[in-house]
Design an enzyme around this catalytic site. Structure first.
Site, PDB file in Angstrom:
ATOM      1  N   HIS A   5       5.468 -36.183  49.874  1.00 55.74           N
ATOM      2  CA  HIS A   5       5.284 -35.494  51.158  1.00 55.74           C
ATOM      3  C   HIS A   5       4.042 -36.027  51.856  1.00 55.74           C
ATOM      4  CE1 HIS A   5       7.936 -31.656  50.850  1.00 55.74           C
ATOM      5  NE2 HIS A   5       8.569 -32.738  50.441  1.00 55.74           N
ATOM      6  N   TYR A  15       2.878 -23.182  55.304  1.00 57.72           N
ATOM      7  CA  TYR A  15       1.916 -22.113  54.988  1.00 57.72           C
ATOM      8  C   TYR A  15       1.812 -21.247  56.233  1.00 57.72           C
ATOM      9  CZ  TYR A  15       0.332 -24.777  50.904  1.00 57.72           C
ATOM     10  OH  TYR A  15       0.270 -25.435  49.696  1.00 57.72           O
ATOM     11  N   PRO A  20      -3.435 -19.623  44.139  1.00 60.09           N
ATOM     12  CA  PRO A  20      -2.551 -20.781  44.323  1.00 60.09           C
ATOM     13  C   PRO A  20      -2.493 -21.348  45.750  1.00 60.09           C
ATOM     14  CG  PRO A  20      -1.270 -18.781  43.990  1.00 60.09           C
ATOM     15  CD  PRO A  20      -2.687 -18.408  43.777  1.00 60.09           C
ATOM     16  N   LYS A  56      -4.058 -25.998  43.730  1.00 57.97           N
ATOM     17  CA  LYS A  56      -5.063 -26.730  42.959  1.00 57.97           C
ATOM     18  C   LYS A  56      -5.064 -26.462  41.451  1.00 57.97           C
ATOM     19  CE  LYS A  56      -6.963 -29.224  46.092  1.00 57.97           C
ATOM     20  NZ  LYS A  56      -5.720 -29.959  46.387  1.00 57.97           N
ATOM     21  N   TYR A  65      -6.585 -31.166  50.487  1.00 59.69           N
ATOM     22  CA  TYR A  65      -5.230 -30.869  50.010  1.00 59.69           C
ATOM     23  C   TYR A  65      -4.678 -32.031  49.171  1.00 59.69           C
ATOM     24  CZ  TYR A  65      -0.612 -28.720  50.015  1.00 59.69           C
ATOM     25  OH  TYR A  65       0.558 -28.127  49.617  1.00 59.69           O
TER      26      TYR A  65
HETATM   27  P1  RFL Z   1      -1.528 -23.217  30.588  1.00 60.98           P
HETATM   28  O1  RFL Z   1      -0.426 -23.786  31.381  1.00 60.98           O
HETATM   29  O2  RFL Z   1      -1.765 -21.752  30.662  1.00 60.98           O
HETATM   30  O3  RFL Z   1      -1.303 -23.656  29.083  1.00 60.98           O
HETATM   31  C1  RFL Z   1      -2.021 -23.106  28.018  1.00 60.98           C
HETATM   32  C2  RFL Z   1      -1.198 -23.211  26.758  1.00 60.98           C
HETATM   33  O4  RFL Z   1      -1.956 -22.717  25.671  1.00 60.98           O
HETATM   34  C3  RFL Z   1      -1.134 -21.872  24.871  1.00 60.98           C
HETATM   35  N1  RFL Z   1      -1.995 -20.935  24.147  1.00 60.98           N
HETATM   36  C4  RFL Z   1      -2.285 -21.051  22.832  1.00 60.98           C
HETATM   37  N2  RFL Z   1      -1.923 -21.945  21.916  1.00 60.98           N
HETATM   38  C5  RFL Z   1      -2.396 -21.774  20.661  1.00 60.98           C
HETATM   39  N3  RFL Z   1      -3.186 -20.719  20.280  1.00 60.98           N
HETATM   40  C6  RFL Z   1      -3.570 -19.801  21.191  1.00 60.98           C
HETATM   41  N4  RFL Z   1      -4.344 -18.782  20.819  1.00 60.98           N
HETATM   42  C7  RFL Z   1      -3.123 -19.941  22.525  1.00 60.98           C
HETATM   43  N5  RFL Z   1      -3.308 -19.231  23.657  1.00 60.98           N
HETATM   44  C8  RFL Z   1      -2.623 -19.837  24.617  1.00 60.98           C
HETATM   45  C9  RFL Z   1      -0.219 -21.204  25.870  1.00 60.98           C
HETATM   46  O5  RFL Z   1       0.956 -20.710  25.274  1.00 60.98           O
HETATM   47  C10 RFL Z   1       0.054 -22.342  26.847  1.00 60.98           C
HETATM   48  O6  RFL Z   1       1.177 -23.105  26.473  1.00 60.98           O
HETATM   49  O7  RFL Z   1      -2.931 -23.905  30.957  1.00 60.98           O
HETATM   50  P2  RFL Z   1      -3.243 -25.425  31.385  1.00 60.98           P
HETATM   51  O8  RFL Z   1      -2.565 -26.411  30.491  1.00 60.98           O
HETATM   52  O9  RFL Z   1      -4.714 -25.489  31.566  1.00 60.98           O
HETATM   53  O10 RFL Z   1      -2.530 -25.615  32.807  1.00 60.98           O
HETATM   54  C11 RFL Z   1      -2.969 -24.957  33.936  1.00 60.98           C
HETATM   55  C12 RFL Z   1      -1.803 -24.625  34.854  1.00 60.98           C
HETATM   56  O11 RFL Z   1      -0.754 -24.060  34.106  1.00 60.98           O
HETATM   57  C13 RFL Z   1      -2.245 -23.637  35.930  1.00 60.98           C
HETATM   58  O12 RFL Z   1      -3.468 -24.023  36.530  1.00 60.98           O
HETATM   59  C14 RFL Z   1      -1.258 -23.479  37.069  1.00 60.98           C
HETATM   60  O13 RFL Z   1       0.049 -23.265  36.651  1.00 60.98           O
HETATM   61  C15 RFL Z   1      -1.740 -22.275  37.906  1.00 60.98           C
HETATM   62  N6  RFL Z   1      -0.673 -21.683  38.635  1.00 60.98           N
HETATM   63  C16 RFL Z   1      -0.284 -22.304  39.757  1.00 60.98           C
HETATM   64  N7  RFL Z   1      -0.958 -23.411  40.174  1.00 60.98           N
HETATM   65  C17 RFL Z   1      -0.590 -24.042  41.289  1.00 60.98           C
HETATM   66  O14 RFL Z   1      -1.214 -25.053  41.638  1.00 60.98           O
HETATM   67  N8  RFL Z   1       0.491 -23.556  42.017  1.00 60.98           N
HETATM   68  C18 RFL Z   1       1.214 -22.454  41.615  1.00 60.98           C
HETATM   69  O15 RFL Z   1       2.163 -22.070  42.259  1.00 60.98           O
HETATM   70  C19 RFL Z   1       0.833 -21.774  40.462  1.00 60.98           C
HETATM   71  N9  RFL Z   1       1.490 -20.676  40.040  1.00 60.98           N
HETATM   72  C20 RFL Z   1      -0.032 -20.516  38.180  1.00 60.98           C
HETATM   73  C21 RFL Z   1       1.074 -20.033  38.905  1.00 60.98           C
HETATM   74  C22 RFL Z   1      -0.472 -19.828  37.017  1.00 60.98           C
HETATM   75  C23 RFL Z   1       0.161 -18.659  36.593  1.00 60.98           C
HETATM   76  N10 RFL Z   1      -0.390 -17.966  35.441  1.00 60.98           N
HETATM   77  C24 RFL Z   1      -1.323 -18.641  34.567  1.00 60.98           C
HETATM   78  C25 RFL Z   1      -0.257 -16.622  35.178  1.00 60.98           C
HETATM   79  C26 RFL Z   1       1.739 -18.899  38.456  1.00 60.98           C
HETATM   80  C27 RFL Z   1       1.293 -18.201  37.308  1.00 60.98           C
HETATM   81  C28 RFL Z   1       2.098 -16.986  36.891  1.00 60.98           C
HETATM   82  C1  PHB Z   2       4.776 -24.046  44.549  1.00 57.24           C
HETATM   83  O1  PHB Z   2       5.692 -24.768  44.961  1.00 57.24           O
HETATM   84  O2  PHB Z   2       4.915 -23.323  43.573  1.00 57.24           O
HETATM   85  C2  PHB Z   2       3.482 -24.041  45.275  1.00 57.24           C
HETATM   86  C3  PHB Z   2       3.246 -24.998  46.248  1.00 57.24           C
HETATM   87  C4  PHB Z   2       2.050 -24.975  46.963  1.00 57.24           C
HETATM   88  C5  PHB Z   2       1.110 -23.990  46.680  1.00 57.24           C
HETATM   89  C6  PHB Z   2       1.361 -23.042  45.698  1.00 57.24           C
HETATM   90  C7  PHB Z   2       2.553 -23.067  44.984  1.00 57.24           C
HETATM   91  O3  PHB Z   2      -0.025 -23.949  47.414  1.00 57.24           O
END
Ligand code: RFL
Ligand code: PHB
Length: 394
Positions: free
Chosen positions: A72, A201, A293, A297, A385
């Site tokens: 994009h 957005y 989110p 980032k 971004y």
């Molecule tokens: P993760 O993905 O949370 O992975 C951590 C892993 O560690 C495991 N774990 C353990 N393993 C062994 N022993 C333990 N005691 C443990 N405790 C935990 C877990 O099972 C898991 O597999 O962290 P990581 O790798 O740092 O990655 C970060 C990203 O996942 C995170 O920053 C993003 O997904 C944040 N986030 C979003 N970011 C965006 O940029 N756009 C989004 O739309 C977006 N939606 C989200 C999100 C994070 C969410 N969380 C954490 C609740 C939506 C949600 C619901």
């Molecule tokens: C998503 O596609 O999940 C998404 C994209 C952009 C954002 C947050 C979430 O800023």
């Protein structure tokens, strides 16, 4: 058992770090609490910065992303009934973002790891970290009912916000910074074509909206909702209706509705812990910081930490540069704070803050008018971004 780098958590941070280290000849084992199926069932981020894409290439987990991911060159803002295109590529000096979901990134990294024959132990419990400060660190855990122990040189705490790594650092060492927002995001994933070819957005008096996507046939939408809302009260029908109410007619008329594949509410928070290292332990990704989110980032900052830790560990193992280890926290945090700032800025710019004063409301509107109405404002949003550059590790 013994390894050079013990990684806790097989989310995107742990898997990416593990793959990069493995390719560099640095032995590592990953411990994960969940099953691989559970890890892949989590629907999260969707946008990759160009630096994250580069790292996935370097890790050799890029083939499907390059074939199926969507590049994009722009996003669109919708404020006060105006549609404002943001030409990311033109304004950032040629950078773009990649639409490719975190689930797919994780799947590709899992596959690369299994092809490389590197070890991930899934379904472990009672993970505990020992000897972090005195050399000879080790980790104990339970697997299939048996007590296990792995000795290592370094531990990467990639276990997310609720993991054990950060909690293993003694009280008093860490300083926490936190901002909690008074609303959440209700997300819906559906196999319907996205309403627009770019992400949108939108600020609306009924609350923020994001029109995102995973592919040309799969859309992802988010609505700002009160934190007190229960996802059960949001039928698909109610979601689609509310989405259309918050979009201008010309777009609302183009929304293709369909049954949800996933629907959930996530709270929004900004959180950083300092420092990101303690003895032989290095915190990576969500274990050390959370962003709302709005700036896309979260996953990208996790990849940023991986970039620094990976290059530092290469320096240590390939050139004997032990001195680099003490640089991790400050290098990682400089970029983390900029990502935190951008995510906080985007959140404040675009959401409805019900309890804000009349003055603050006008200020928010003036910020939107300024940043989205001037070339300089749009340029600063575009540069952040697509992702700020990484510093060189030396
Ligand atoms: P993760 O993905 O949370 O992975 C951590 C892993 O560690 C495991 N774990 C353990 N393993 C062994 N022993 C333990 N005691 C443990 N405790 C935990 C877990 O099972 C898991 O597999 O962290 P990581 O790798 O740092 O990655 C970060 C990203 O996942 C995170 O920053 C993003 O997904 C944040 N986030 C979003 N970011 C965006 O940029 N756009 C989004 O739309 C977006 N939606 C989200 C999100 C994070 C969410 N969380 C954490 C609740 C939506 C949600 C619901
Ligand atoms: C998503 O596609 O999940 C998404 C994209 C952009 C954002 C947050 C979430 O800023």
């Amino acid at each position: 058992m013994k390894t050079q780098v013990l990684i806790i958590g097989a989310g995107p941070s742990g898997l990416l770090l593990g793959q990069l280290l493995h390719n560099a000849g640095i032995d590592n084992i990953i411990l994960e609490r969940q099953t691989p199926e559970y890890v892949l069932s989590r629907i999260r981020a969707g946008i990759l910065e160009s630096g994250t894409v580069e790292l996935l290439r370097e890790a050799g987990a890029h083939r499907r992303m390059e074939a199926e991911g969507l590049v994009h060159d722009g996003v669109e803002f919708l404020v006060d009934d105006r549609r404002i295109p943001l030409a990311l590529k033109t304004l950032s000096g040629g950078k773009s973002v990649m639409v490719y979901g975190q689930t797919e990134v994780t799947r590709d990294l899992m596959q690369a790891r299994s092809e490389a024959g590197a070890q991930t132990l899934y379904g472990v419990s009672d993970v505990a970290l020992h000897n972090l400060k005195d050399g000879a660190p080790y980790v104990t855990f339970t697997r299939e009912g048996e007590a296990c122990r792995i000795e290592c040189d370094y531990i990467a705490g990639c276990d997310g916000f609720h993991g054990v790594s950060r909690k293993a650092i003694p009280a008093g060492v860490l300083r926490e910074y936190e901002c909690v927002y008074p609303f959440g995001w209700l997300g819906l994933l559906a196999d319907t074509p996205p309403v627009h070819h770019e992400l949108i957005y939108a600020h609306h008096e009924r609350g923020f909206v994001l029109c995102s996507q995973r592919s040309l046939t799969r859309s992802r939408y988010y609505l700002q909702v009160p934190l007190t809302d229960n996802v059960q009260t949001w039928t698909d029908e109610r979601f689609w209706e509310e989405l259309k109410r918050r979009l201008p007619q010309e777009l609302a008329g183009k929304v293709v509705t369909g049954p949800s594949l996933e629907k959930s509410i996530a709270p929004l928070r900004s959180y950083v812990v300092e420092p990101m290292q303690y003895g032989s332990l290095f915190l990576v990704g969500d274990a050390a910081h959370i962003v709302p989110p709005t700036g896309a980032k979260g996953l990208n900052l996790a990849a940023s930490d991986v970039n620094y830790l990976y290059r530092i560990l290469c320096g240590v193992y390939h050139q004997g540069r032990q001195d680099l280890l003490s640089l991790y926290s400050q290098l990682a945090l400089r970029r983390v704070w900029k990502g935190e700032r951008f995510s906080w800025f985007m959140t404040r710019l675009l959401h409805d803050f019900q309890e804000q004063s009349a003055f603050d409301r006008r200020m928010q509107q003036a910020e939107r008018d300024y940043f989205l109405g001037s070339q300089a404002g749009l340029t600063t949003i575009a540069e952040n971004y697509v992702g700020l550059p990484f510093e060189t590790v030396r």
